[in-house]
Design a protein around this motif. Structure first.
Motif, PDB file in Angstrom:
ATOM      1  N   GLY A 172       0.538  -1.081  -0.208  1.00 47.35           N
ATOM      2  CA  GLY A 172       0.319   0.347   0.078  1.00 47.35           C
ATOM      3  C   GLY A 172       0.847   1.289   0.069  1.00 47.35           C
ATOM      4  O   GLY A 172      -0.120   2.495   0.299  1.00 47.35           O
ATOM      5  N   TYR A 173       1.962   1.212  -0.299  1.00 45.06           N
ATOM      6  CA  TYR A 173       2.978   2.358   0.071  1.00 45.06           C
ATOM      7  C   TYR A 173       2.634   3.359  -1.574  1.00 45.06           C
ATOM      8  O   TYR A 173       3.133   4.797  -1.411  1.00 45.06           O
ATOM      9  N   ALA A 198      -5.913   3.948  -1.997  1.00 42.66           N
ATOM     10  CA  ALA A 198      -4.806   3.790  -0.857  1.00 42.66           C
ATOM     11  C   ALA A 198      -5.532   3.179   0.213  1.00 42.66           C
ATOM     12  O   ALA A 198      -5.044   1.927   0.921  1.00 42.66           O
ATOM     13  N   GLN A 199      -6.801   3.387   0.773  1.00 44.16           N
ATOM     14  CA  GLN A 199      -7.716   2.795   1.886  1.00 44.16           C
ATOM     15  C   GLN A 199      -7.809   1.093   1.827  1.00 44.16           C
ATOM     16  O   GLN A 199      -7.423   0.312   1.891  1.00 44.16           O
ATOM     17  N   PRO A 212      -1.882   8.927  -1.198  1.00 41.72           N
ATOM     18  CA  PRO A 212      -2.571   9.263   0.072  1.00 41.72           C
ATOM     19  C   PRO A 212      -3.744   9.879  -0.103  1.00 41.72           C
ATOM     20  O   PRO A 212      -3.827  10.869  -0.320  1.00 41.72           O
ATOM     21  N   GLU A 269       1.186   7.754   4.993  1.00 41.25           N
ATOM     22  CA  GLU A 269       0.278   8.491   4.963  1.00 41.25           C
ATOM     23  C   GLU A 269      -0.768   7.029   4.934  1.00 41.25           C
ATOM     24  O   GLU A 269      -1.690   7.992   5.663  1.00 41.25           O
ATOM     25  N   ASN A 270      -0.314   6.387   4.312  1.00 39.99           N
ATOM     26  CA  ASN A 270      -1.587   5.593   3.661  1.00 39.99           C
ATOM     27  C   ASN A 270      -2.077   4.412   5.646  1.00 39.99           C
ATOM     28  O   ASN A 270      -2.445   3.712   5.543  1.00 39.99           O
ATOM     29  N   VAL A 307      -4.399  -0.242   1.286  1.00 41.58           N
ATOM     30  CA  VAL A 307      -3.812  -1.175   2.863  1.00 41.58           C
ATOM     31  C   VAL A 307      -4.787  -2.723   3.548  1.00 41.58           C
ATOM     32  O   VAL A 307      -4.513  -3.089   4.528  1.00 41.58           O
ATOM     33  N   ARG A 322       4.516   8.006   1.326  1.00 42.46           N
ATOM     34  CA  ARG A 322       2.616   7.574   0.696  1.00 42.46           C
ATOM     35  C   ARG A 322       2.652   6.717   2.010  1.00 42.46           C
ATOM     36  O   ARG A 322       1.297   6.228   2.633  1.00 42.46           O
TER      37      ARG A 322
END
Length: 195
Positions: free
Chosen positions: A53-54, A63-64, A58, A111-112, A67, A108
């Motif tokens: 998920g990097y 992104a959500q 973000p 932040e994720n 992850v 990123r």
């Protein structure tokens, strides 16, 4: 074709995962697949990488979901009995000028909400993976990355959905959809596919 509360077009990983999840409720669900079996379209060409998920921007839904999906994979593999391995991933950098891109991926990922993400020196990489080129200048390590067999995952999702009442229509290509309030129908109706 019977009436359904939900019709999902496509029996790939996404369609079968949605069908499985919706089957937990009391809905009449059908999955329409143009090919002769599940996992014959885009899903069969999937690399099998379960991304940490990097790389997703973000704040985006991607992104959500990236992850969250990664976090769910281990438990899902146990429940549905398909192989999954959390082997981690390395993004290698071979030029000093490109390190800023690696650092951006790291930011990123942080932040994720990617867990345990690390920037590594060449020495740290070689300690983990001695066969990596001596030309690297750094790496991004994501221990939460993993691999899965796309076929195993897709088939497990479809089987579980079918066990919970989802009906699959194979060889059933959807070419047009028409709204006829309060329902949507195929236009023209496709031939009945194999169940």
């Amino acid at each position: 074709m019977k009436d359904y509360d939900v019709i999902i077009i496509g029996a790939g990983v996404s369609g079968c995962a949605i069908a499985r999840e919706l089957a937990k409720g009391k809905l009449r669900i059908a999955v329409l697949e143009a090919k002769s079996d599940v996992c014959e379209g885009t899903s069969k060409a999937n690399s099998g990488i379960v991304h940490a998920g990097y790389d997703a921007v973000p704040g985006t839904l991607k992104a959500q979901l990236n992850v969250r999906g990664n976090e769910m994979m281990e438990e899902l593999s146990k429940k549905l009995d398909f192989p999954f391995r959390r082997n981690g991933s390395l993004v290698l950098c071979f030029e000093e000028d490109a390190m800023s891109g690696l650092e951006e991926l790291y930011q990123r990922g942080m932040e994720n909400g990617v867990k345990e993400l690390k920037l590594l020196s060449p020495e740290e990489v070689w300690a983990m993976e001695p066969a990596v080129s001596r030309d690297i200048v750094g790496a991004l390590y994501a221990p939460t990355g993993g691999i899965v067999c796309p076929f195993g995952l897709n088939i497990a999702l479809a089987e579980n959905a079918a066990e919970n009442g989802v009906e699959f229509y194979r060889d059933h290509k959807v070419t047009a959809i028409v709204e006829q309030r309060p329902v949507w129908t195929e236009n023209p109706p496709a031939k009945e596919g194999r169940m």
